[in-house]
Structures are given as structure tokens and as C-alpha cells.
Design an enzyme around this catalytic site. Structure first.
Site, PDB file in Angstrom:
ATOM      1  N   GLY A  26      60.598  28.812  61.644  1.00 26.68           N
ATOM      2  CA  GLY A  26      60.086  27.648  60.928  1.00 26.68           C
ATOM      3  C   GLY A  26      58.597  27.690  60.641  1.00 26.68           C
ATOM      4  O   GLY A  26      58.063  26.781  60.021  1.00 26.68           O
ATOM      5  N   HIS A  27      57.916  28.738  61.085  1.00 27.88           N
ATOM      6  CA  HIS A  27      56.445  28.791  60.948  1.00 27.88           C
ATOM      7  C   HIS A  27      56.022  30.140  60.397  1.00 27.88           C
ATOM      8  O   HIS A  27      55.574  30.987  61.165  1.00 27.88           O
ATOM      9  CB  HIS A  27      55.802  28.549  62.313  1.00 27.88           C
ATOM     10  N   PHE A  28      56.094  30.438  59.262  1.00 28.07           N
ATOM     11  CA  PHE A  28      56.604  29.720  58.089  1.00 28.07           C
ATOM     12  C   PHE A  28      57.630  30.631  57.432  1.00 28.07           C
ATOM     13  O   PHE A  28      57.379  31.836  57.344  1.00 28.07           O
ATOM     14  CB  PHE A  28      55.470  29.435  57.095  1.00 28.07           C
ATOM     15  N   VAL A  61      53.658  33.306  60.696  1.00 31.82           N
ATOM     16  CA  VAL A  61      52.355  33.262  61.364  1.00 31.82           C
ATOM     17  C   VAL A  61      52.565  32.617  62.733  1.00 31.82           C
ATOM     18  O   VAL A  61      53.194  31.561  62.836  1.00 31.82           O
ATOM     19  CB  VAL A  61      51.335  32.426  60.547  1.00 31.82           C
TER      20      VAL A  61
END
Length: 144
Positions: free
Chosen positions: A47-49, A54
Site C-alpha cells: 500500500g506504500h505505494f 517506498v
């Protein structure tokens, strides 16, 4: 040098929140250096990203705090106790951390007063500073 199991013998963190793979150096109550190998399989990258993975900065800080914990909780009188992240000052992120990077996590104790310590913390990748901050660490109660 400490491996993941030996680190877990000192600090209470476990998967998926153990963010230090190895400790390369420990200089008593003064300094420690750890390593985190950042892989594409880290859950937070989902989810990041999406499409641009990252490592979240807060997790870099947490990894540094865990190295600080190895210093403080490695002391005989603190064995079995929990370490508490008590503060952060001057935190700066200077480089993104991505899959395939190896984070070098270095913490140097600058002040120790009773159960509270301050330390200079620096995370680097290939010699470039990714994050630096002054951390405050406190010794909590024994955990079972």
C-alpha cells in the site's frame, strides 16, 4: 554480531514488526550498528505505494529505535524489560528507501540518565543518509 534470533532474545519485537535483520556491532552502552535488508516482499509495500514502493519513514525510525533497544535492553539489569520510544527531535528524511536497499542503522548514545537515554540515530543506504534524528528511549517494566 547478532542474528535475528539473538536480537529477539534482547528486544520483544517479532514478525512482522521486527525491522532489524542483524546487529553488526555493539559497543557496550555507547553504540550499535544494525542492518535491515529491504525486500520487495515487505507487507507495507502493498500500500506504500502501489507501482512506486517506498519504505515508510516511520518504519525507518522504528528500525533505528529497535537498534537503540538492543543497546539499552542488552544491559543485564534490563533483561526482560520493555523499551519505550519516548521522543524524537530533528528528524529528517533525505533519501527514499526502496526494495533491494540495505539500511545501515547506527545509534550512538549521547546522554544516559537513569532509565532514559538520548541518542543520535542515522540510517544510510550505500553511504547516503536516508534518515537522521535524535531519539529518546525509556526503559519500561518487565514483560512476561
Amino acid at each position: 554480531m547478532l542474528d535475528a534470533q539473538q536480537i529477539q532474545d534482547i528486544i520483544p519485537h517479532r514478525y512482522p514488526f521486527l525491522l532489524v535483520d542483524r546487529i553488526l556491532e555493539v559497543e557496550g552502552e555507547k553504540r550499535a550498528v544494525g542492518i535491515k535488508n529491504v525486500t520487495v516482499n515487505e507487507e507495507f509495500f502493498n500500500g506504500h505505494f502501489p507501482g512506486y514502493p517506498v519504505m515508510p519513514g516511520v518504519l525507518i525510525v522504528e528500525a533505528l529505535a529497535q537498534v537503540f533497544g538492543v543497546i539499552m535492553l542488552g544491559k543485564e539489569e534490563n533483561k526482560g524489560k520493555i523499551g519505550l520510544f519516548a521522543g524524537i527531535d530533528g528528524c529528517r528524511f533525505k533519501r527514499q528507501v526502496k526494495p533491494g536497499d540495505q539500511l545501515r542503522l547506527e545509534v550512538e548514545v549521547t546522554r544516559l540518565r537513569g532509565p532514559v537515554a538520548k541518542g543520535k540515530a542515522v540510517a544510510t543506504v550505500d553511504g547516503e543518509v536516508a534518515c537522521e534524528a535524535e531519539l529518546t528511549f525509556s526503559i519500561g517494566p518487565k514483560v512476561s
